[in-house]
Structure formats: structure tokens, C-alpha cells
Design a protein around this motif. Structure first.
Motif, PDB file in Angstrom:
ATOM      1  N   ASN A 161       0.843  -1.197   0.000  1.00  0.00           N
ATOM      2  CA  ASN A 161       0.000   0.000   0.000  1.00  0.00           C
ATOM      3  C   ASN A 161       0.873   1.240   0.000  1.00  0.00           C
ATOM      4  OD1 ASN A 161      -2.113  -1.962   0.548  1.00  0.00           O
ATOM      5  ND2 ASN A 161      -3.324  -0.246   1.326  1.00  0.00           N
ATOM      6  N   VAL A 162       0.604   2.140  -0.952  1.00  0.00           N
ATOM      7  CA  VAL A 162       1.439   3.324  -1.164  1.00  0.00           C
ATOM      8  C   VAL A 162       0.609   4.582  -0.937  1.00  0.00           C
ATOM      9  CG1 VAL A 162       2.867   4.586  -2.815  1.00  0.00           C
ATOM     10  CG2 VAL A 162       2.869   2.065  -2.833  1.00  0.00           C
ATOM     11  N   PRO A 163       0.925   5.372   0.092  1.00  0.00           N
ATOM     12  CA  PRO A 163       0.233   6.645   0.275  1.00  0.00           C
ATOM     13  C   PRO A 163       0.582   7.612  -0.860  1.00  0.00           C
ATOM     14  CG  PRO A 163       1.422   5.973   2.268  1.00  0.00           C
ATOM     15  CD  PRO A 163       1.909   5.109   1.164  1.00  0.00           C
ATOM     16  N   MET A 164      -0.343   8.474  -1.194  1.00  0.00           N
ATOM     17  CA  MET A 164      -0.093   9.475  -2.228  1.00  0.00           C
ATOM     18  C   MET A 164       0.338  10.809  -1.646  1.00  0.00           C
ATOM     19  SD  MET A 164      -3.377   8.537  -4.654  1.00  0.00           S
ATOM     20  CE  MET A 164      -3.199   9.881  -5.821  1.00  0.00           C
ATOM     21  N   MET A 165       0.269  10.932  -0.322  1.00  0.00           N
ATOM     22  CA  MET A 165       0.649  12.179   0.347  1.00  0.00           C
ATOM     23  C   MET A 165       1.354  11.868   1.650  1.00  0.00           C
ATOM     24  SD  MET A 165      -0.361  14.914  -1.322  1.00  0.00           S
ATOM     25  CE  MET A 165      -1.507  15.348  -2.645  1.00  0.00           C
ATOM     26  N   GLU A 166       2.273  12.740   2.061  1.00  0.00           N
ATOM     27  CA  GLU A 166       2.809  12.649   3.410  1.00  0.00           C
ATOM     28  C   GLU A 166       1.769  13.209   4.387  1.00  0.00           C
ATOM     29  OE1 GLU A 166       6.329  14.927   4.108  1.00  0.00           O
ATOM     30  OE2 GLU A 166       5.488  16.788   3.338  1.00  0.00           O
ATOM     31  N   ARG A 167       2.006  13.043   5.686  1.00  0.00           N
ATOM     32  CA  ARG A 167       1.044  13.429   6.724  1.00  0.00           C
ATOM     33  C   ARG A 167      -0.319  12.794   6.416  1.00  0.00           C
ATOM     34  NH1 ARG A 167      -0.067  19.090   7.195  1.00  0.00           N
ATOM     35  NH2 ARG A 167       0.335  19.292   4.973  1.00  0.00           N
ATOM     36  N   ASN A 168      -0.286  11.536   6.013  1.00  0.00           N
ATOM     37  CA  ASN A 168      -1.468  10.930   5.420  1.00  0.00           C
ATOM     38  C   ASN A 168      -2.578  10.641   6.418  1.00  0.00           C
ATOM     39  OD1 ASN A 168      -2.682  10.056   2.989  1.00  0.00           O
ATOM     40  ND2 ASN A 168      -2.345   7.922   3.553  1.00  0.00           N
ATOM     41  N   GLU A 169      -2.273  10.550   7.699  1.00  0.00           N
ATOM     42  CA  GLU A 169      -3.314  10.289   8.701  1.00  0.00           C
ATOM     43  C   GLU A 169      -3.358  11.414   9.736  1.00  0.00           C
ATOM     44  OE1 GLU A 169      -3.702   6.209  10.138  1.00  0.00           O
ATOM     45  OE2 GLU A 169      -2.354   5.540   8.551  1.00  0.00           O
ATOM     46  N   GLU A 170      -3.080  12.631   9.317  1.00  0.00           N
ATOM     47  CA  GLU A 170      -3.025  13.767  10.246  1.00  0.00           C
ATOM     48  C   GLU A 170      -4.231  14.684  10.137  1.00  0.00           C
ATOM     49  OE1 GLU A 170       0.715  15.817  10.300  1.00  0.00           O
ATOM     50  OE2 GLU A 170       1.872  13.947  10.464  1.00  0.00           O
ATOM     51  N   HIS A 171      -5.318  14.189   9.548  1.00  0.00           N
ATOM     52  CA  HIS A 171      -6.597  14.927   9.505  1.00  0.00           C
ATOM     53  C   HIS A 171      -6.428  16.305   8.877  1.00  0.00           C
ATOM     54  CE1 HIS A 171      -8.018  11.675  12.022  1.00  0.00           C
ATOM     55  NE2 HIS A 171      -7.074  11.934  12.907  1.00  0.00           N
ATOM     56  N   VAL A 172      -5.734  16.355   7.758  1.00  0.00           N
ATOM     57  CA  VAL A 172      -5.561  17.601   7.008  1.00  0.00           C
ATOM     58  C   VAL A 172      -6.917  18.028   6.444  1.00  0.00           C
ATOM     59  CG1 VAL A 172      -4.390  18.663   5.033  1.00  0.00           C
ATOM     60  CG2 VAL A 172      -3.187  16.981   6.459  1.00  0.00           C
ATOM     61  N   ASP A 173      -7.228  19.327   6.531  1.00  0.00           N
ATOM     62  CA  ASP A 173      -8.565  19.766   6.118  1.00  0.00           C
ATOM     63  C   ASP A 173      -8.704  19.765   4.594  1.00  0.00           C
ATOM     64  OD1 ASP A 173      -7.728  22.306   4.970  1.00  0.00           O
ATOM     65  OD2 ASP A 173      -7.593  23.112   6.991  1.00  0.00           O
ATOM     66  N   ASP A 174      -9.967  19.858   4.139  1.00  0.00           N
ATOM     67  CA  ASP A 174     -10.272  19.724   2.719  1.00  0.00           C
ATOM     68  C   ASP A 174      -9.580  20.769   1.856  1.00  0.00           C
ATOM     69  OD1 ASP A 174     -11.817  17.512   3.125  1.00  0.00           O
ATOM     70  OD2 ASP A 174     -13.750  18.474   2.721  1.00  0.00           O
ATOM     71  N   ASP A 175      -9.502  21.994   2.327  1.00  0.00           N
ATOM     72  CA  ASP A 175      -8.874  23.049   1.528  1.00  0.00           C
ATOM     73  C   ASP A 175      -7.407  22.731   1.263  1.00  0.00           C
ATOM     74  OD1 ASP A 175     -11.214  24.496   1.362  1.00  0.00           O
ATOM     75  OD2 ASP A 175     -10.741  25.806   3.057  1.00  0.00           O
ATOM     76  N   GLU A 176      -6.709  22.274   2.282  1.00  0.00           N
ATOM     77  CA  GLU A 176      -5.296  21.938   2.090  1.00  0.00           C
ATOM     78  C   GLU A 176      -5.147  20.701   1.223  1.00  0.00           C
ATOM     79  OE1 GLU A 176      -1.106  21.354   4.580  1.00  0.00           O
ATOM     80  OE2 GLU A 176      -2.999  21.706   5.662  1.00  0.00           O
ATOM     81  N   VAL A 177      -6.037  19.708   1.417  1.00  0.00           N
ATOM     82  CA  VAL A 177      -5.982  18.512   0.567  1.00  0.00           C
ATOM     83  C   VAL A 177      -6.181  18.895  -0.891  1.00  0.00           C
ATOM     84  CG1 VAL A 177      -7.212  16.385  -0.037  1.00  0.00           C
ATOM     85  CG2 VAL A 177      -6.643  16.864   2.346  1.00  0.00           C
ATOM     86  N   ARG A 178      -7.151  19.774  -1.143  1.00  0.00           N
ATOM     87  CA  ARG A 178      -7.419  20.206  -2.523  1.00  0.00           C
ATOM     88  C   ARG A 178      -6.166  20.845  -3.128  1.00  0.00           C
ATOM     89  NH1 ARG A 178     -11.166  23.186  -1.257  1.00  0.00           N
ATOM     90  NH2 ARG A 178     -12.843  21.621  -1.430  1.00  0.00           N
ATOM     91  N   ASP A 179      -5.501  21.688  -2.363  1.00  0.00           N
ATOM     92  CA  ASP A 179      -4.284  22.345  -2.848  1.00  0.00           C
ATOM     93  C   ASP A 179      -3.172  21.320  -3.105  1.00  0.00           C
ATOM     94  OD1 ASP A 179      -2.622  24.769  -3.347  1.00  0.00           O
ATOM     95  OD2 ASP A 179      -1.530  24.032  -1.590  1.00  0.00           O
ATOM     96  N   LEU A 180      -3.022  20.359  -2.205  1.00  0.00           N
ATOM     97  CA  LEU A 180      -1.978  19.337  -2.367  1.00  0.00           C
ATOM     98  C   LEU A 180      -2.246  18.455  -3.586  1.00  0.00           C
ATOM     99  CD1 LEU A 180      -1.522  18.279   1.374  1.00  0.00           C
ATOM    100  CD2 LEU A 180       0.212  19.394  -0.063  1.00  0.00           C
TER     101      LEU A 180
END
Length: 414
Positions: A124-143
Motif C-alpha cells: 500500500n502506497v500513500p499518495m501524500m505525506e502526513r497521510n493520517e493527520e486529519h488535514v482539512d479539505d482546503d489543504e488537501v485540494r491544494d496538495l
């Protein structure tokens, strides 16, 4: 989809080398009689025969580190020698250096995979770092948009090069799993179009590495979740397998309802067939409905019917059947169904019998169903004459259990 053990162990990864050094020192101090505390595989009783021909490749998620590899042999023994062809682990998603496959992390898995030609490594390969840190939707959209523009390509190129160098270029990569939910920073919901572009970019980047033979597994969680997973599908050109993580939930939902619900088990196999792709079940197991033997039997039968590329049960509480003592009825079902299962060779034409004097024909024996083996305890027992060493929870986590010192060390030279 399901609440699961931390696989990243955020904050502990940089200390892994120190923990290993402490463990090695403790092992040497304890002498040759030291034991790592792994449960001994119980006697599975007499073999009752092999499973169906072309049985789906299966395994279990047993731990993300070296303990996961070590436990496969014990689980196989507990299953009467059933062949675990699938090794399954997860890259930590805490930082990019770990998503690249930090030196030493994948080596033991690669070694296991290369020892037999028919084995399969699922990563299993994450597509982002900080993958389980509850990053909000706005930041996820930007990433996601940054990823779609190519900002993170070099991390996935590094991972592909490492896997090829470790001689596991045919690894199955479960990229961005459960993207239709809300748990992970690599979720699709905030911007499905950017997510699909980013997925395609990662696959293109990794496929460009010389020597690779990767297969990419698109694996949502069962059901609609936060968004319909079909909205996240990146296209047939970059997807090799269409997987699904399917736990026994929500509470009160029967297996038939799990099959028929929107974006459920039937929709999954229908979607895969329409796109000409095989299916898989990277994560499955018990959950909200407790020790549900009916679910266990039906899910195993479902996989035998639909023949996924592979399946791996999530084997820790509350989901599991071997490392979890909370589900004895489901454990007995799992063990009885898979007990002694191996891949059978293709049948050959029988040799004609020699002519004999006619006799009264003997009626064929009535086959008997294999017994359900007893449910063994998976609690490790210390060896006789051995005193457990108290090294603390942190060290024991990395060791996989307690070490112990032989009480008769002083008498060895007598």
C-alpha cells in the motif's frame, strides 16, 4: 474504512535504528536461550485435503514490519500447511522519505518475495505525506493540485527505483487506497479531477523506470462512503486491478445487503468486468457486527466464486481471526475453510487399469466434510526454564514480544 492499528507509528520511525540496537544488545545478553515471544504454531491435526483448483492467492496483513514476514510461516502451519502466497504491508505515510521506501524497510519483504517464484508482494502506497493527520479539505485540494502538476513525481520515481533494485519489480501497488473516504490526506473528495490526474501522473512516473513490471490496484472502501468511488476512477490505462476494502460493517447490515448496496460488492465486480479488469480484496475482515461466523463463511465463498487476484484478511482485533482471540466462531470457520489449501496441479489423463477378473463392484466411499479444528490460543508462552526480561513496552513493540533469559546459564560448562 475501518479503525486500524497505526501502521506508520508516527514519531517512532526515526528511533527505529536505536530500538534495533537495544534489541540486539538485549538478545546477546540473554544468550542462546533467548526467545522472541512469538506464539508457537499449534498442531493443526490431520490434513483433510486441498482446496478447490485455482484457489485464489491469499495471505493476511500480520504487521507492517519484519514481524509480518516472520508470522506468515506460523499462520501457514496453523492452517495445516496452507500456502500463503501473498505478503502485504504498508509504506508509512508520515513523511516523504518513508513513502520513497526508507532504506531497510522493504528489504525483508523483498527477500520473502524472491524466495519463491509464485509469491506476490502487495504494497500500500500513500499518495501524500502526513497521510493520517486529519488535514482539512482546503489543504488537501491544494496538495492534490500540486501533485497533478508534478511537484511530487520525484518521490514516486525514487520508490520505483528502490523496488527494482530490491528485485521486486512486479510488486502490486495499492495506490491511494480508500480514496472515497475521509480518513486519509490522499482522499479524492475535495477534488476528484485533480486526484485522477495525480494518480495518472504517479503511475506514468513509476512505469517509466527501467525494469519495472508493477501492477496498480485501485482499491476504494465498500459502499458510497464520502463520495461514490466511481467518481475517482482514473481510467483503464493506468489501472491494472480494481480492488475493494470490505469489512463487516455497518452494524446490523447483513452480507446480502453488503452485496446489493450501492457501490457494494456486486457493483464492484460488475464495474471491474465492464472495464476488463480483475478484482482484489486488499483489506477485509470482521468489524461492527462482532464475531460474525456467517459473514466469514459468506465472504470466503464470495472470493472463491469471483476469484480475485489476491485477498488479505486484516488480522488484528477487532477484524482478525488468528492474532485476535475475540472472534472464536469466525476463527473456526476461517480455519476450516482454508485448512490445507494449496494450488493444485492440472489433472493428467489417468492410466488405464490392468485387466482383472470381474468382481462385485465396491460402492464409492461417501466423502466426509473436514472437521472444524479447535480454536487455539495465540498468546505466546515463555519457554520452560526461562525468565522474561522487562524491557518496557517500546522496546518490546519492536522486538515482537518479551525476551527471556535461561535460568541454567551458569551450569552450561559443568
Amino acid at each position: 474504512m475501518a479503525a486500524r492499528q497505526s501502521r506508520t507509528r508516527s514519531g517512532r520511525r526515526p528511533a527505529r535504528a536505536a530500538a534495533a540496537a537495544i534489541a540486539a544488545a538485549a538478545f546477546l545478553a540473554a544468550g542462546p536461550g533467548a526467545a522472541a515471544g512469538e506464539p508457537a504454531a499449534p498442531d493443526p491435526g490431520p490434513r483433510t485435503g486441498t482446496g478447490p483448483k485455482s484457489a485464489p492467492a491469499f495471505g493476511a496483513y500480520l504487521d507492517y514490519g519484519p514481524r509480518g514476514v516472520a508470522r506468515m510461516a506460523a499462520l501457514s502451519h496453523w492452517l495445516g500447511g496452507a500456502e500463503l502466497r501473498v505478503g502485504h504491508t504498508y509504506l508509512p505515510g508520515d513523511r516523504w522519505s518513508n513513502i520513497e521506501g526508507a532504506p531497510g524497510f522493504l528489504d525483508v519483504w523483498a527477500d520473502w518475495r524472491t524466495r519463491k517464484a509464485d509469491r506476490m508482494l502487495v504494497l500500500n502506497v500513500p499518495m501524500m505525506e502526513r497521510n493520517e493527520e486529519h488535514v482539512d479539505d482546503d489543504e488537501v485540494r491544494d496538495l492534490l493540485r500540486q501533485g497533478a502538476a508534478g511537484r511530487f513525481d520525484h518521490h514516486f520515481r525514487a520508490l520505483a527505483e528502490r523496488l527494482v533494485a530490491l528485485k521486486v519489480p512486479d510488486t502490486v501497488l495499492v495506490l491511494g487506497w480508500e480514496m472515497n473516504g475521509t480518513t486519509y490526506t490522499h482522499r479524492c473528495g475535495p477534488d476528484p479531477e485533480a486526484w485522477k490526474t495525480y494518480w495518472n501522473r504517479i503511475v506514468t512516473t513509476m512505469r517509466a523506470v527501467p525494469g519495472q513490471k508493477f501492477r496498480f490496484d485501485f482499491a476504494p472502501s465498500r459502499g458510497r462512503d464520502a463520495v461514490p468511488w466511481t467518481q475517482c476512477y482514473p481510467g483503464d490505462a493506468t489501472v491494472d486491478i480494481i480492488g475493494m476494502d470490505s469489512y463487516d460493517q455497518p452494524r446490523g447490515m447483513s452480507f446480502d445487503e453488503q452485496v446489493k448496496e450501492p457501490y457494494g460488492l456486486q457493483a464492484h465486480v460488475d464495474f471491474a468486468k465492464a472495464h476488463g479488469k480483475p478484482v482484489s480484496y486488499p483489506e477485509w475482515g470482521l468489524f461492527r457486527n462482532g464475531d460474525n461466523a456467517a459473514y466469514m463463511r459468506r465472504m470466503l465463498a464470495w472470493m472463491d466464486e469471483h476469484k480475485p487476484v489476491y485477498n488479505t484478511v486484516t488480522d488484528y482485533c477487532p477484524h482478525g481471526v488468528w492474532q485476535c482471540d475475540d472472534n472464536p466462531r469466525s476463527t473456526a470457520v476461517y480455519r476450516s475453510v482454508l485448512f490445507g489449501r494449496t494450488e493444485e496441479p492440472e489433472p493428467t489423463a489417468p492410466t488405464p487399469p490392468e485387466p482383472t477378473t470381474p468382481t462385485t463392484p465396491t460402492p464409492p466411499a461417501t466423502p466426509t466434510a473436514p472437521p472444524v479444528p479447535p480454536v487455539p490460543s495465540t498468546v505466546p508462552e515463555p519457554p520452560a526454564g526461562c525468565s522474561p526480561l522487562e524491557l518496557g513496552d517500546w522496546v518490546e513493540y519492536w522486538l515482537g514480544g518479551k525476551l527471556c533469559m535461561r535460568l541454567d546459564w551458569y551450569a552450561r560448562d559443568e
